[in-house]
Design a protein around this motif. Structure first.
Motif, PDB file in Angstrom:
ATOM      1  N   VAL A 219      44.239  26.075  -5.378  1.00 17.05           N
ATOM      2  CA  VAL A 219      44.323  27.472  -4.942  1.00 17.05           C
ATOM      3  C   VAL A 219      43.013  28.202  -5.224  1.00 17.05           C
ATOM      4  CG1 VAL A 219      45.447  29.696  -5.353  1.00 17.05           C
ATOM      5  CG2 VAL A 219      46.830  27.606  -5.149  1.00 17.05           C
ATOM      6  N   THR A 220      42.478  28.062  -6.442  1.00 19.32           N
ATOM      7  CA  THR A 220      41.236  28.780  -6.764  1.00 19.32           C
ATOM      8  C   THR A 220      40.084  28.272  -5.914  1.00 19.32           C
ATOM      9  OG1 THR A 220      41.034  27.282  -8.655  1.00 19.32           O
ATOM     10  CG2 THR A 220      41.778  29.512  -9.132  1.00 19.32           C
ATOM     11  N   ALA A 221      40.041  26.962  -5.629  1.00 21.63           N
ATOM     12  CA  ALA A 221      38.969  26.407  -4.781  1.00 21.63           C
ATOM     13  C   ALA A 221      39.043  27.002  -3.377  1.00 21.63           C
ATOM     14  CB  ALA A 221      39.099  24.879  -4.724  1.00 21.63           C
ATOM     15  N   GLN A 222      40.253  27.086  -2.851  1.00 21.83           N
ATOM     16  CA  GLN A 222      40.466  27.633  -1.513  1.00 21.83           C
ATOM     17  C   GLN A 222      40.021  29.098  -1.448  1.00 21.83           C
ATOM     18  OE1 GLN A 222      41.165  26.229   1.169  1.00 21.83           O
ATOM     19  NE2 GLN A 222      42.617  27.333   2.478  1.00 21.83           N
ATOM     20  N   LEU A 223      40.383  29.866  -2.481  1.00 22.43           N
ATOM     21  CA  LEU A 223      39.998  31.278  -2.521  1.00 22.43           C
ATOM     22  C   LEU A 223      38.478  31.412  -2.566  1.00 22.43           C
ATOM     23  CD1 LEU A 223      42.651  32.601  -5.091  1.00 22.43           C
ATOM     24  CD2 LEU A 223      42.619  33.031  -2.621  1.00 22.43           C
ATOM     25  N   ALA A 224      37.834  30.579  -3.364  1.00 20.69           N
ATOM     26  CA  ALA A 224      36.373  30.656  -3.507  1.00 20.69           C
ATOM     27  C   ALA A 224      35.690  30.307  -2.189  1.00 20.69           C
ATOM     28  CB  ALA A 224      35.914  29.703  -4.623  1.00 20.69           C
TER      29      ALA A 224
ATOM     30  N   GLY B 233      54.236  26.538  -7.583  1.00 23.77           N
ATOM     31  CA  GLY B 233      53.884  25.158  -7.244  1.00 23.77           C
ATOM     32  C   GLY B 233      54.174  24.194  -8.365  1.00 23.77           C
ATOM     33  N   ARG B 234      53.850  22.935  -8.098  1.00 25.62           N
ATOM     34  CA  ARG B 234      54.037  21.888  -9.095  1.00 25.62           C
ATOM     35  C   ARG B 234      52.711  21.209  -9.381  1.00 25.62           C
ATOM     36  NH1 ARG B 234      59.429  20.228  -9.381  1.00 25.62           N
ATOM     37  NH2 ARG B 234      60.714  21.185  -7.790  1.00 25.62           N
ATOM     38  N   GLY B 235      52.610  20.603 -10.557  1.00 28.16           N
ATOM     39  CA  GLY B 235      51.407  19.850 -10.909  1.00 28.16           C
ATOM     40  C   GLY B 235      50.192  20.762 -10.990  1.00 28.16           C
ATOM     41  N   ASP B 236      49.029  20.221 -10.627  1.00 26.54           N
ATOM     42  CA  ASP B 236      47.788  20.976 -10.790  1.00 26.54           C
ATOM     43  C   ASP B 236      47.435  21.716  -9.506  1.00 26.54           C
ATOM     44  OD1 ASP B 236      45.543  21.926 -11.987  1.00 26.54           O
ATOM     45  OD2 ASP B 236      44.335  20.163 -11.534  1.00 26.54           O
ATOM     46  N   PHE B 237      48.364  22.531  -9.019  1.00 29.64           N
ATOM     47  CA  PHE B 237      48.086  23.238  -7.756  1.00 29.64           C
ATOM     48  C   PHE B 237      47.101  24.388  -7.934  1.00 29.64           C
ATOM     49  CE2 PHE B 237      50.301  27.293  -8.173  1.00 29.64           C
ATOM     50  CZ  PHE B 237      51.108  27.054  -9.273  1.00 29.64           C
TER      51      PHE B 237
ATOM     52  N   VAL C 232      44.426  40.616  -5.103  1.00 26.87           N
ATOM     53  CA  VAL C 232      43.284  40.460  -4.184  1.00 26.87           C
ATOM     54  C   VAL C 232      42.428  41.717  -4.253  1.00 26.87           C
ATOM     55  CG1 VAL C 232      42.571  40.101  -1.791  1.00 26.87           C
ATOM     56  CG2 VAL C 232      44.624  38.952  -2.680  1.00 26.87           C
ATOM     57  N   MET C 233      41.131  41.552  -4.582  1.00 27.09           N
ATOM     58  CA  MET C 233      40.227  42.696  -4.733  1.00 27.09           C
ATOM     59  C   MET C 233      39.428  42.915  -3.444  1.00 27.09           C
ATOM     60  SD  MET C 233      40.591  43.789  -7.808  1.00 27.09           S
ATOM     61  CE  MET C 233      39.094  44.690  -8.186  1.00 27.09           C
ATOM     62  N   ALA C 234      38.885  41.836  -2.852  1.00 28.50           N
ATOM     63  CA  ALA C 234      38.054  41.939  -1.660  1.00 28.50           C
ATOM     64  C   ALA C 234      38.199  40.676  -0.834  1.00 28.50           C
ATOM     65  CB  ALA C 234      36.588  42.158  -2.054  1.00 28.50           C
ATOM     66  N   GLY C 235      37.992  40.816   0.461  1.00 28.33           N
ATOM     67  CA  GLY C 235      38.083  39.660   1.343  1.00 28.33           C
ATOM     68  C   GLY C 235      39.473  39.561   1.932  1.00 28.33           C
ATOM     69  N   ASP C 236      39.597  38.763   2.989  1.00 32.22           N
ATOM     70  CA  ASP C 236      40.895  38.615   3.630  1.00 32.22           C
ATOM     71  C   ASP C 236      41.635  37.460   3.002  1.00 32.22           C
ATOM     72  OD1 ASP C 236      40.607  40.722   5.376  1.00 32.22           O
ATOM     73  OD2 ASP C 236      39.390  39.492   6.758  1.00 32.22           O
ATOM     74  N   MET C 237      42.898  37.692   2.744  1.00 34.63           N
ATOM     75  CA  MET C 237      43.734  36.680   2.132  1.00 34.63           C
ATOM     76  C   MET C 237      43.838  35.479   3.062  1.00 34.63           C
ATOM     77  SD  MET C 237      45.302  35.893  -0.482  1.00 34.63           S
ATOM     78  CE  MET C 237      46.454  34.609  -0.875  1.00 34.63           C
ATOM     79  N   VAL C 238      43.705  34.309   2.514  1.00 32.26           N
ATOM     80  CA  VAL C 238      43.796  33.096   3.331  1.00 32.26           C
ATOM     81  C   VAL C 238      45.162  32.441   3.171  1.00 32.26           C
ATOM     82  CG1 VAL C 238      41.340  32.578   3.365  1.00 32.26           C
ATOM     83  CG2 VAL C 238      42.761  31.769   1.461  1.00 32.26           C
ATOM     84  N   GLU C 239      45.448  31.516   4.054  1.00 34.79           N
ATOM     85  CA  GLU C 239      46.708  30.769   3.999  1.00 34.79           C
ATOM     86  C   GLU C 239      46.655  29.783   2.837  1.00 34.79           C
ATOM     87  OE1 GLU C 239      49.513  31.073   5.680  1.00 34.79           O
ATOM     88  OE2 GLU C 239      50.299  29.395   4.495  1.00 34.79           O
ATOM     89  N   LEU C 240      47.673  29.840   1.930  1.00 28.90           N
ATOM     90  CA  LEU C 240      47.688  28.942   0.776  1.00 28.90           C
ATOM     91  C   LEU C 240      48.852  27.952   0.834  1.00 28.90           C
ATOM     92  CD1 LEU C 240      47.030  31.631  -1.993  1.00 28.90           C
ATOM     93  CD2 LEU C 240      45.363  29.984  -1.116  1.00 28.90           C
ATOM     94  N   GLY C 241      49.774  28.230   1.732  1.00 29.20           N
ATOM     95  CA  GLY C 241      51.021  27.456   1.758  1.00 29.20           C
ATOM     96  C   GLY C 241      50.843  25.966   1.980  1.00 29.20           C
ATOM     97  N   GLY C 242      49.763  25.566   2.646  1.00 28.84           N
ATOM     98  CA  GLY C 242      49.617  24.154   2.970  1.00 28.84           C
ATOM     99  C   GLY C 242      48.903  23.338   1.903  1.00 28.84           C
ATOM    100  N   LEU C 243      48.477  23.994   0.836  1.00 30.11           N
ATOM    101  CA  LEU C 243      47.703  23.272  -0.187  1.00 30.11           C
ATOM    102  C   LEU C 243      48.587  22.309  -0.969  1.00 30.11           C
ATOM    103  CD1 LEU C 243      45.572  26.242  -1.523  1.00 30.11           C
ATOM    104  CD2 LEU C 243      44.784  24.321  -0.136  1.00 30.11           C
TER     105      LEU C 243
END
Lengths: 231, 303
Positions: free
Chosen positions: B266-271, B258-262, B230-241
């Motif tokens: 994850v990248t969408a959530q971060l963006a 994770g499994r499959g195309d997780f 993580v370079m900048a910004g606050d880390m978000v919750e990823l566990g529920g994706l």
């Protein structure tokens, strides 16, 4: 098939072993030939037996076992040509080599050394054919049981010396213990040399010994065919 | 059209079962891979198809023919490169090509093959003097000299250095491009992944899977990892994706399992939350993973 024979012939001429089979008996003939009397009937049959023995016990099994070891027979069996053709071609070529070696010896002994040559041709041809068949059968059996070319080479050499001794090629038979000499007479190489001696004495080779040679040729070939593996 | 059809092939030696009901088919014009650890029955299968071995049971059709009964006809149309075979040390390159061409009713011109496989300079060289790569090219040329419709290449790159392997791969692609169906036996995952249109995975004398290489990889449901800093910004919750099975964080370093195309989720959530990350790495799933998933054990451990 013709092309296979031509290529195999070329390979044989590139094989140093083939040169040895031609030159070793010739060397023996020339070295000992200087001390023989004109009309000698002992040395030339000896040299001929050595030549055929070298091809049959040494060159033939080594070549065939190497072909199997290198997977050449197996590779051939994936083509429309059967690998048996290669074995037939090899047998014929080795036969021609044995023939060449003997012709060379006869020519040198007959001209330069003035050794006795038999007057009748047919008994000589018979002795040569039966003797070569017996020696080649032993060679085929070595090729059949040897796991690879080097082993075939080793077995060939190991068999060659006792056989040559028993045949009286290393020491005159009259200096050997009688029993050993008697046994030696019925070994493939011994029977062959004995037949040649008869021929050189201008007698017909003993039917018993020709029969012994034929029996070796048939029985040992059958054993070789039974044990032969293509891979 | 299926060039090769194998159905319920069985073969055993004494009390050892080597092939236990192998079935597959090879389509015209494809590179078909036979993959598996040593002793899985790959070579035995190919040798049965080539007619070198007689199966105990099952049926084989090569170009519509039975390789045992119509052996000669099959061998006219099939080119083979065998594992562990050599040629006589003293045979010349052109001699062996000329000789093998003479075995077939309608051979290719071997001079063209010399050129194609970059052996023209070596035409008068003895087999024993060739390098490993040159021998390999000569073997492929020999497999093609009968102008076959199918070529079998068994463990072609075993013993070659990485550079020579890459070169050989290009050559195999060229064989297929010339219209020859290729059956490639291999125990290298990367080779099969690079070359084959379809793969049959062998294990213990059976075909455990058959698909395209990417189909095999996608078909497995194993966990894999995604890592970033993580370079900048606050880390978000990823566990529920969807697909995510675990998140661990050490300082700025984050590892998502994770499994499959997780990874897409994850990248969408971060963006979306304007989290800037660097050093993003996603473990690529490979055929190795597919093999572990299919057989329950590691590929490398078996040979």
């Amino acid at each position: 098939m013709t092309k296979l024979a031509i290529v195999e012939l070329k390979l044989l001429t590139r094989e140093p072993g083939a040169m040895f089979a031609l030159l070793i008996p010739l060397f023996i003939l020339v070295v000992f030939g200087s001390s023989i009397e004109r009309g000698d009937t002992v040395l030339l049959p000896m040299a001929l037996a050595i030549a055929v023995g070298l091809v049959g016990l040494y060159l033939l099994p080594t070549t065939m076992a190497t072909y199997r070891e290198r997977g050449i027979l197996r590779r051939l069996s994936t083509t429309p040509v059967r690998p048996g053709n290669l074995l037939v071609v090899q047998l014929l070529l080795q036969f021609v080599l044995a023939l060449t070696a003997c012709a060379l010896l006869l020519a040198v002994a007959g001209t330069v050394l003035g050794a006795h040559l038999p007057t009748r041709v047919l008994p000589g041809v018979l002795a040569f054919l039966f003797g070569t068949a017996a020696m080649f059968a032993v060679g085929l059996l070595i090729a059949a049981v040897a796991p690879n070319g080097r082993a075939a080479n080793g077995i060939g050499v190991l068999l060659y010396f006792p056989m040559a001794y028993l045949a009286g090629l290393m020491q005159p038979t009259d200096q050997m213990p009688t029993i050993v000499a008697r046994i030696g007479e019925y070994t493939p190489l011994g029977a062959f040399r004995q037949c040649l001696r008869d021929v050189w004495a201008d007698a017909a080779p003993s039917p018993l010994l020709l029969g012994v040679l034929a029996a070796y040729a048939v029985v040992v070939s059958i054993a070789a065919a039974k044990y032969f593996r293509w891979e | 059209m299926a060039v090769i059809e194998v159905n319920d092939l069985r073969k055993g030696y004494a009390d050892l079962t080597v092939l236990d009901g192998v079935s597959f088919s090879v389509e015209e014009g494809e590179i078909f891979g036979i993959l598996g650890p040593n002793g899985a029955g790959k070579t035995t299968t190919v040798e049965c198809v080539e007619g070198l071995r007689r199966p105990d049971g099952g049926s084989i059709r090569v170009l519509g023919l039975d390789p045992v009964k119509d052996g000669r006809k099959v061998r006219e149309q099939v080119g083979v490169q065998l594992q562990h075979t050599q040629l006589p040390e003293n045979i010349l390159v052109w001699e062996v090509l000329d000789l093998y061409a003479s075995f077939y009713a309608k051979p290719r011109d071997w001079r063209g093959l010399l050129e194609e496989w970059a052996l023209t300079e070596k035409r008068n060289a003895r087999f024993g003097k060739l390098s490993g790569g040159q021998k390999q090219r000569l073997f492929i040329a020999l497999a093609l000299v009968g102008n076959p419709q199918v070529a079998f290449l068994d463990e072609l790159t075993t013993g070659l250095d990485p550079q020579a392997r890459r070169t050989t791969w290009e050559l195999i692609k060229r064989v297929r491009a010339s219209g020859v169906t290729v059956v490639l036996v291999s125990h290298f995952m990367d080779e099969v992944e690079e070359l084959c249109d379809r793969v049959a995975v062998f294990d213990g004398g059976r075909v455990v899977a058959m698909d395209t290489p990417s189909g095999l990889v996608d078909g497995i449901d194993a966990e894999h990892h995604m890592r970033f800093t993580v370079m900048a910004g606050d880390m978000v919750e990823l566990g529920g994706l969807p697909g995510v099975t675990g998140v661990t964080r050490t300082g700025n370093r984050v590892v998502v399992t994770g499994r499959g195309d997780f990874a897409t989720a994850v990248t969408a959530q971060l963006a979306r939350h304007h989290v800037l990350v660097s050093d993003l790495r996603i473990d690529k799933r490979t055929l190795d993973d597919a093999f572990v998933a299919l057989t329950g054990r590691s590929f490398d451990a078996t040979h």
